[in-house]
Each structure stands twice: as structure tokens, then as C-alpha cells.
Write an enzyme that holds these catalytic residues in place. Structure first.
Site, PDB file in Angstrom:
ATOM      1  N   LYS A 168      38.130  26.210  33.700  1.00 44.66           N
ATOM      2  CA  LYS A 168      39.104  27.038  32.981  1.00 44.66           C
ATOM      3  C   LYS A 168      40.071  26.127  32.238  1.00 44.66           C
ATOM      4  O   LYS A 168      40.464  25.071  32.763  1.00 44.66           O
ATOM      5  CB  LYS A 168      39.859  27.912  33.991  1.00 44.66           C
ATOM      6  CG  LYS A 168      40.799  28.938  33.365  1.00 44.66           C
ATOM      7  CD  LYS A 168      41.450  29.793  34.451  1.00 44.66           C
ATOM      8  CE  LYS A 168      42.359  30.862  33.869  1.00 44.66           C
ATOM      9  NZ  LYS A 168      42.988  31.695  34.911  1.00 44.66           N
TER      10      LYS A 168
ATOM     11  N   SER B 212      42.547  36.590  34.150  1.00 45.07           N
ATOM     12  CA  SER B 212      42.577  35.719  32.992  1.00 45.07           C
ATOM     13  C   SER B 212      41.444  34.703  32.942  1.00 45.07           C
ATOM     14  O   SER B 212      41.185  34.128  31.896  1.00 45.07           O
ATOM     15  CB  SER B 212      43.903  34.978  32.965  1.00 45.07           C
ATOM     16  OG  SER B 212      43.988  34.102  34.080  1.00 45.07           O
TER      17      SER B 212
ATOM     18  N   SER C 209      43.306  36.737  38.890  1.00 45.14           N
ATOM     19  CA  SER C 209      42.617  36.146  37.740  1.00 45.14           C
ATOM     20  C   SER C 209      41.272  35.494  38.017  1.00 45.14           C
ATOM     21  O   SER C 209      40.551  35.162  37.092  1.00 45.14           O
ATOM     22  CB  SER C 209      43.530  35.125  37.057  1.00 45.14           C
ATOM     23  OG  SER C 209      44.496  35.802  36.304  1.00 45.14           O
TER      24      SER C 209
END
Ligand SMILES: [Zn+2]
Lengths: 470, 486
Positions: free
Chosen positions: B79, B154, B178
Site C-alpha cells: 500500500k 482505503s 481499511s
């Protein structure tokens, strides 16, 4: 109406540690710009602070020598504001739960002991340094995140003189504890002053101004004096006091209004856990603390029978006081030692601009030298020169006396010869003396001393001359 | 089956036996990326050359019979809020568009030490603020199961990359769900470890007291393997715990006999999707059949969790994002003076959602009582869990109240955007671990996720229950047909 000044000082002290507050970067002074930085103190995204335990130790020591209550639990907060010297957009400080509270410093002004209370003491990190050149502003982050101790005093100070005395006491306590050099000129101590006036005899506090930008104790005192006068004038003119910040202009000796910072909001710092101190930790630091200057000075007066003024000079730094006590152990006339230290030793140190730690004259050497005077091996006057030599070379007095042939001539036979020779060479002076001119004797003594390059024992010379001239 | 479709533990076996090389696996992953990435947009940065170089060097080690770690040579996607030395780390924000990190996050160091192969940085909601990955400043990531739907967020890029077989493993971060929520919406496995289990050093903060890094993988075993690598104390993170790290693969036992499962009443709410509810209840039924003891439990403060979370997260975010001022690094807007520089940089550098949260947070910390109250409620939420875990080994809930919604559907309704987080947020407030695993599909073919929660440092319980469920179902083996149907 009579007014009195109400003065509160806020002091930032850079505490001595090898590495920064939250990272392992060096704290060494004078390195090339931005050479002592890392992701943590540069505030790079993702980097996290980890508290340096030494920083806590130093702050606790500071709290203890300032007689504060050290809190078992304190915590860190983020103080949020934007400025280019602040890499993270916030400064890590202790706002809601400071490290220590309710301390005091006892000061002596006009021989009266007074107490200035300390509201609280907390840890916070330093910011970077802005350098303005060629129309550009550059930032050096070497200083960013150096450990600071903020000390907030209660408004107990009433004059610039007391402010000066308070700062001196605070400094010597912190220096004694090894917390900081507290050098205002070099920025390891910074001080802002809050000044206000109130009618004498009333208790209420009035609107204050905050005065900044002083870079020595002297300037703190001057700025406070100026500010008191300025406020008195302003009160006389009937102007209402306004809370604001003023900048001390050392060139012109005035304070001028400056843009103050709005109070920065604070929020607890979730990357740093609370600082939890146990009794044992605090006790072990307490046991490491030396006797503090004021107490030591009083003990010197009692124990060594020296005047208060001497004691105060001799305890002005821990190292000097230690030196003195070493000497006293070796030579039992404390006042004589005090005199030598205060006149000759301190003068030489000042001239060479070095500290007592770098001094080549050890307590043993100083004691030995004074013993030589007592024995009559050298004259007191000659000792002054011997001392300078000792200071330069680090040699023992006896060694210097031997090498340079400085030993006092107390040998009667040797002196008689020189006295006879002097009398022969100065028949006119001898005649004058015999006619009753007392001063002529002095001249003759001088001639003998000159002949012996000052080594003759003056008392003996006097005696011999008087005898011969009878 | 193509190499890129395999799990890490399958690849590990092949590499160990010398049947495939890391280079072959890495190449197959990049072939897949070339084929589908235009449709999915999982990545914001690809590091193909470095990846192939790394893969070849791992192969070299294997040839030389050097000792290698279990996940050596396995391609992993990261990420874009974790710092990799020399690689762009943007948080999908304009303000960090050009930020190349000069250091490695601790998790990255650990992955490097274990010879994993970094293939790229995945898309996310800007600074992890969002539940749909629509808040990225760069691109919109599509759900591999329905290209018109969001992948969740996210960590939407990381979840989508696993669901579409563009990577073998991925790391995400979880502040309010997330990792778990996008895993649920993309039909993959996402584990949020206990707060303090995995070092956050080098994870760009969204809200420091809630953020936690964790694996997003194709199955439960891969999550356990990745946990073995990333977990553990780090002296650079004061909030990381010095608590022994077990071998998580040892908890992969397909047996739930006697395991006490709590089903919190408050997690089956009005407004939740019926199909989701049914899938989750079926899953609970299955576990009961397998021998688990199921009972209804209560977490009375759940209804306040979301509001509490909003306050805390905004407050922390607004200070964690004070870093970005245009001075030291990142985007700087042209300006005439200092104040303008700050204003313009932050106005143009941050997206709307980020600015919204900064403003909300700034408001909260200038009314500090709100924040303190939120912290008190946070304690109550935590105490609810403490109480429940006195009698239960774990809790089972839906991960998200709904399956993936359409892109753009909720962008205009910032408050609605928080709804997908209602079941995931409490675990962050309490700091407890949680996993999302696939437990079915809606009639439209969208994945549904099941959440398993346990007390702090009970990842092993979670993995055991998740593994047992997985072994008795086959949901995790389903793959979206990206190229054929859409
Ligand atoms: Zn540093």
C-alpha cells in the site's frame, strides 16, 4: 500612586545529552548544516519518535535541583503551529501533564533570602535554525529535536536585580547538577520576561507584556528595567495596558512591539506513551545530586570561617568549589587558600579564558607552593611569579624554584658578603643614613635585593644592614 | 493454472522443490498486470525492473543453496503509505506526489530481510481517508468482481490486486477497517493485527492511535505466513509491543470444537444488506455444526463507536497531517509569502475529504472536551470487548453491512461514506485483532465477508477459526472473470 513591578520569567534550557530527544542523532554543536539529521528529527512521513531516557534523567535532575515535585506520570503533547524551522507542523512538548510542578529557587538579594516559586517544569524539543542569506531563507535542522527543559516561574520577582539573581541561582544549580551549560550567549539558556505593574499593596495581577530577544543576563535585567519605566510612563499618561509581545533592542536599549504568536493548540501525542517514573528512579537521581551552591556557600562560611563574599565566589561553580575543598584538605589555612584562588588563580583562568578543569595547577601543587612561603623558601612576592610559571607549565613550585634558582637566600653568611659589598659601593648613602636620613636604608635594601635578583630574604637584609650601620 | 494465480504457500513449495523460479513467478505477475491493470488500476507505482532484479538474486541464492526464508522470492504489493527506500511513497495524495522516501519502513526492512519481491505500490484513499479508494488523487480502483463497483478502502488497491491475481501477497493498513472492509468487498482475506503487533515505523500516519499494518492475501495460510514476517517488537515504534511472536502457521488447525463464538446483537442492524446478513448467519451456522459453541452477546456501546471514531480520527489526522507544509519535501505551491505558501500548498495539495477531516479535527482539538469525551467513550467500547472476551474466544460479525457499491454512488454524501465502517471501527478503537474472510456471494456475484474478532494478541484464535471455516468452504478459491465478461 506607587507601583510595583510583577515579573515572571520563562526559561528554556538546552539539556546536555549525547543524542537528540527522540532519535539517535548527535547533539554536537557546530557541525555542518543538516549533517545531524534523520527521518525522525526531519519529520519525514512515517518516522516515529522514541523518547531518549537520558533526556528524562536530565529533566528530573533539573526538577530536583529546583525543588520541584516530580510527577510519577507525565505525558507528551503536540503543540501545533506552522513555521519553517518546525519540521513536523507541531512541536513535541508537555502541556497537559508536565514532568514536575511546584518548585522554588531561593535567592539572596541585599543579604535577604527570598523565594521565587516555580510553577512547572517540562520537557520539549527544540526547533531548527533559520538562516537568511542572499534573499533566501535556509533551514538547518541540526538543532531540531535537541532536548529542552522549560521552566516557568511564578511572578514572584519584583525587580531586575532579583531577576538577575534568580537567573544566576538557577544557572548555578543547573550547572551543579550537570544538566546544562546554561550559556545565554550560546543559546543554551533562553529567557523571556513577563512584566506588569500593580499599585503597591494590592494583590490583583494586571495586563502584562512579554519581552523577548535578550541574549545575556545583563540584557534581561536592562530590558526589564526599561519595560518597567515604559509601563510607568504609559500608566501616567492614562493609557490602558494591552497584552502584547515586545522585542528587546540591545543597540538602542529599548523594547519595541513585535508580532506575537497566537497560543498554539495542544493535543496529546499518541505515538509516545506516558512517562512513568518510579520512586526508585527518582531517588537514584536524587542521590547523584551534589550539594547545591547556596547550601555549600553557607557551609563554607561555617566550616572554613571565610567571609560570605569569598564563599559566594568559591561556590560559583561546582568545579571551583570542589577545587577549593581539595586544597583545604591539603593545607589547613582556608582563608589563605581562598585568597590565592580568588586573586591569582581566577585571574589567570580569566586571562587564558579557560575553566578550572583545564587548569594545570593541581590542588596539591597550590598547597605545596603555599607551604614553601611558610617555610620561607620563597617570598610571598616571588610566589606570585612562581604561580604564573606553575600555571603555564604545570610544574611543581619546588621544581620551578630549583630550576630557576629562585630559592630565597636566607643564608646569613652569603648575605653578609653582599651587604658589605653594597655598603662599600654606596658610601654617600651610608653617610646620609648616618646623618639621620631614614629613607636611605630602604635604598640600600633595594640594592641588595637587586644584586640577588630578588631572592634575598628582605627581613634578614634589613636586620643585617641595621646592624652594620650602627 | 498460471503461477500468478497461486497462493504464496503454493509458490513456496514450487520454489523449494526447484520447479519454478522467483523470476518466473514475478514475470507471470507482471504479465497479469499488463493484461488487467488498465481495468483495475490497483497500482500507483510499479517497480518491475527492481522486482525482476530482486527475483533473480533470490534465484541465485537458491541455486547456491543458501538458506532462504519461507516467503523468499514471492511477489508482494505494498500500500502506498509505507515507505520504501528510493521508491515514490505518495499516500495517493498530490501533496506527496514527488516524495521518494529516503528510508525503509520497519515492515519493509523485515520483508527485505526475508527476500520478498516488491512489485509496486497500491492505490488507496488519500492518506487512507475513505472506504472506497475513490478519494485517491490519482485514479479510481475498480472492483475485480464488478468493474463499475468500488473495491472498498482505503486499502482498495491492495485488495483489488490480490482479487485480480496481479500480486501474490499484499500489505494494507487498517485505521477503521481499511484492510478488512476492502478484503470483504473484493472476496479476499484481510487481517488487522492487534495494535502494537506490527511496527508502524515508516507507515505514513492517518491516525496514529488506530493505524495498524496487516496482510491482504488469497487465503488464511498466506496471512499467517506474512504475519510471521511482519510481526514483532520494534524499538523505533514506542507503541509496538514486546510480546512474543508465535509461529502463526501452527494455529492453522481445522478444528473449532469447543471454541466459544459470540455473535454481537448490535452488529446486525437496520439498513444492512439481507444477502450479507444471510451469508454471515449461514457461516455461523456452519461453524456451530463443526462443533463451535455459539451464543448471542452484547456490546452496548457499539452505537457510539462510529461517532467516537470520527472525532478521534479527525483530530489525530489533522495533527498527523501537519507535516505537510511545503517546506522540507513534497508539493509546494507558488506563493508570495510564507502564510500564503502554507495556505496554497495545503489547499491545492490535499483533496476534499482530507481537508474536510483536517477542518473537523482542528475544530475538535480547539474544543478539547470533545476529544476527551471521545477518549472516554473509546474506553467504554474497549471495556465492552473486555467483558465479552471473558466468556468468548472470538466474535463473528459481518465485515461490512453491504457489498461493494457503485463507483460515484456515495461520493456526494460524506457521512454516508462512513457507514461501511460501522462493523470494523470498534476493533480499532479497542486495539483488538480482526480478520475478514470470504463467506459467500450476492446474487449479483459480489463477495461477502465475515469478520472474526478476538482479544488483544489472540491472532492465533482468529486464524484457527478462519482456517477451519475456509477449509470447510471454498469461497476463497473463486476468482473473478475480469477479461472474459467485462
Ligand atoms: Zn535525528
Amino acid at each position: 500612586m506607587e507601583y510595583e513591578a510583577i515579573i515572571g520569567l520563562e526559561i528554556h534550557v538546552q539539556s546536555k545529552t549525547e543524542s537528540k530527544m527522540f532519535c539517535s542523532c548527535s547533539t554536537e554543536f557546530g557541525a555542518p548544516p543538516n549533517s545531524q539529521v534523520c527521518p525522525v528529527c526531519l519529520g519525514l512521513p512515517g518516522a516515529l519518535p522514541v523518547l531518549n531516557e537520558k533526556v528524562v534523567e536530565q529533566a528530573v535532575k533539573a526538577a530536583l535541583v529546583l525543588n520541584c515535585d516530580v510527577l510519577k506520570v507525565s505525558s507528551f503533547d503536540k503543540k501545533i503551529y506552522f513555521y519553517p524551522d518546525l519540521p513536523k507542523g507541531y512541536q513535541i512538548s508537555q502541556y497537559y501533564q508536565p514532568l514536575a510542578k511546584s518548585g522554588y529557587v531561593d535567592i539572596k538579594v541585599k543579604n535577604k533570602r527570598r523565594r521565587v516559586r516555580i510553577r512547572h517544569l517540562h520537557m520539549e524539543e527544540d526547533v531548527g535554525k533559520l538562516i537568511h542569506q542572499k534573499g533566501m531563507s535556509l533551514v538547518d535542522f541540526n538543532r531540531a529535536s535537541l532536548p529542552l527543559i522549560e521552566i516557568v516561574a511564578e511572578p514572584d520577582i519584583r525587580s531586575s536585580e532579583e531577576a538577575g539573581e534568580f537567573l544566576m541561582c538557577l544557572r548555578s544549580n543547573l550547572r551543579y547538577a550537570g544538566v546544562s551549560e546554561c550559556n545565554m550567549e550560546e543559546g543554551s539558556l533562553r529567557c523571556d520576561a513577563n512584566v506588569s505593574l500593580r499599585p503597591l499593596g494590592t494583590r490583583k495581577l494586571y495586563t502584562k507584556t512579554e519581552v523577548k530577544n535578550m541574549n545575556s543576563f545583563k540584557h534581561v535585567m536592562k530590558a526589564i528595567e526599561y519595560e518597567i519605566k515604559r509601563q510607568k510612563r504609559s500608566v501616567k499618561k492614562g493609557e490602558a495596558a494591552v497584552l502584547h509581545t515586545r522585542c528587546w533592542d540591545p543597540e538602542r536599549g529599548v523594547t519595541v512591539p513585535m508580532r506575537g504568536k497566537a497560543p498554539a493548540p495542544c493535543i496529546s501525542h499518541s505515538d509516545l506513551g506516558p512517562v512513568i517514573l518510579d520512586e526508585e528512579f527518582i531517588a537514584s537521581l536524587r542521590s547523584q545530586l551534589p550539594e547545591l551552591p547556596l547550601d555549600r556557600s553557607e557551609r563554607f562560611i561555617q566550616q572554613y570561617g571565610i567571609p560570605a563574599s569569598d564563599a559566594s565566589i568559591l561556590t560559583s561553580s561546582k568545579e571551583l568549589a570542589d577545587y577549593y575543598e581539595e586544597c583545604v584538605k591539603l593545607y589547613k589555612k582556608p582563608k589563605v587558600i581562598a585568597n590565592w584562588i580568588m586573586s591569582d588563580l581566577l585571574r589567570e583562568l580569566k586571562e587564558k579564558d579557560i575553566g578550572i578543569r583545564e587548569c594545570k595547577v593541581s590542588p596539591e601543587h597550590l598547597a605545596e607552593m603555599i607551604t614553601l612561603i611558610d617555610k620561607g623558601s620563597i617570598s610571598g612576592k616571588m610566589a606570585k611569579d612562581v604561580f604564573v610559571e606553575m600555571f603555564e607549565t604545570g610544574e611543581k613550585a619546588s621544581q620551578i624554584v630549583k630550576e630557576k634558582g629562585l630559592a630565597q637566600i636566607s643564608d646569613k653568611e652569603a648575605l653578609v658578603k653582599i651587604v658589605d659589598k653594597t655598603l662599600q659601593e654606596n658610601p654617600k648613602v651610608v653617610e646620609d643614613y648616618k646623618k639621620g636620613k631614614e629613607k636611605a636604608l630602604g635604598y640600600l635594601v633595594g640594592q641588595v635585593m637587586k644584586e640577588t635578583k630578588g631572592r634575598a630574604n628582605p627581613k634578614l637584609v634589613n636586620k643585617l644592614l641595621e646592624k652594620k650601620l650602627k | 493454472m498460471k503461477l500468478n494465480e497461486l497462493t504464496a504457500h503454493e509458490i513456496r513449495e514450487l520454489i523449494r522443490k526447484g520447479e519454478v523460479s522467483s523470476e518466473e513467478v514475478t514475470k507471470s505477475v507482471f504479465e497479469r498486470i499488463e493484461k488487467v491493470e488498465k481495468k483495475i488500476n490497483s497500482f500507483v507505482t510499479l517497480t518491475k525492473e527492481e522486482a525482476l532484479r530482486e527475483a533473480r538474486s533470490v534465484d541465485e541464492k537458491i541455486r547456491k543453496k543458501k538458506k532462504i526464508s519461507p516467503l523468499a522470492g514471492v511477489p508482494i504489493a505494498i500500500k502506498d503509505n509505507m515507505c520504501i527506500d528510493g521508491v515514490l511513497t505518495t499516500c495517493s495524495s498530490k501533496i506527496l506526489e514527488n516524495f521518494r522516501s529516503p528510508y525503509d519502513a520497519t515492515v519493509i526492512k523485515r520483508l527485505k530481510a526475508n527476500d520478498l519481491v516488491f512489485i509496486g505500490k497500491t492505490n488507496m484513499d488519500e492518506f487512507a481517508m475513505g472506504s472506497s479508494t475513490e478519494n485517491s488523487a490519482f485514479e479510481i480502483t475498480h472492483n475485480p468482481w464488478d468493474l463499475e463497483a468500488i473495491p472498498g478502502g482505503s486499502s482498495g488497491g491492495s485488495a483489488a490486486t490480490i482479487a485480480s491475481d496481479e500480486a501474490i501477497l499484499a500489505l494494507g493498513s487498517d485505521t477503521g477497517g481499511s484492510i478488512r472492509q476492502p478484503a470483504s468487498l473484493c472476496g479476499v482475506v484481510g487481517l488487522k493485527p492487534t495494535y502494537g503487533r506490527v511496527s508502524r515505523y515508516g507507515l505514513i500516519a492517518f491516525a496514529s492511535s488506530l493505524d495498524q499494518i496487516g496482510p491482504i492475501t488469497k487465503d488464511v495460510r498466506d496471512s499467517a505466513l506474512l504475519m510471521n514476517v511482519i510481526s514483532g517488537y520494534d524499538e523505533r515504534d514506542s507503541t509496538s509491543c514486546n510480546y512474543p511472536v508465535p509461529d502463526y502457521t501452527e494455529s492453522l488447525i481445522s478444528d473449532v470444537k469447543g471454541v466459544k463464538i459470540g455473535v454481537p446483537k448490535e452488529y446486525f442492524v437496520k439498513g444492512m444488506d439481507e444477502e450479507v446478513e444471510k451469508s454471515v448467519k449461514d457461516a455461523i451456522g456452519l461453524l456451530e455444526k463443526l462443533g463451535a459453541k455459539v451464543e448471542e452477546v452484547f456490546l452496548p456501546h457499539t452505537e457510539y463507536a462510529l461517532a467516537t471514531y470520527c472525532l478521534i480520527v479527525s483530530t489525530e489526522a489533522s495533527t498527523d497531517l501537519a507535516y505537510y507544509d511545503g517546506v522540507g519535501y513534497g508539493y509546494r505551491a507558488q506563493s508570495r509569502n510564507l502564510d500564503e505558501m502554507y495556505q496554497n500548498t495545503r489547499e491545492k495539495g490535499f483533496g476534499d475529504e482530507v481537508k474536510r477531516r483536517i477542518m473537523l479535527g482542528t475544530y475538535v482539538f480547539s474544543h478539547y472536551d470533545y476529544y476527551l469525551k471521545a477518549q472516554k467513550v473509546r474506553t467504554l467500547v474497549k471495556e465492552d470487548f473486555d467483558k465479552v472476551f471473558e466468556k468468548c474466544d472470538c466474535l463473528i460479525t459481518p465485515t461490512s453491512p453491504t457489498p461493494a457499491f457503485k463507483i460515484g454512488e456515495k461520493m456526494d454524501d460524506p457521512l454516508r461514506m462512513y457507514f461501511p465502517d460501522i462493523f470494523t471501527v470498534p476493533a480499532n478503537l479497542a486495539g483488538i485483532p480482526g480478520i475478514s474472510i470470504p463467506c459467500g456471494f450476492t446474487k449479483k456475484g459480489l463477495p461477502v465477508g465475515l469478520q472474526i474478532l478476538a482479544k488483544p494478541f489472540a491472532e492465533e484464535t482468529i486464524l484457527r477459526v478462519a482456517y477451519s471455516y475456509e477449509q470447510n468452504t471454498g469461497w476463497h478459491r473463486r476468482r473473478p472473470a475480469i477479461c472474459d465478461s467485462q
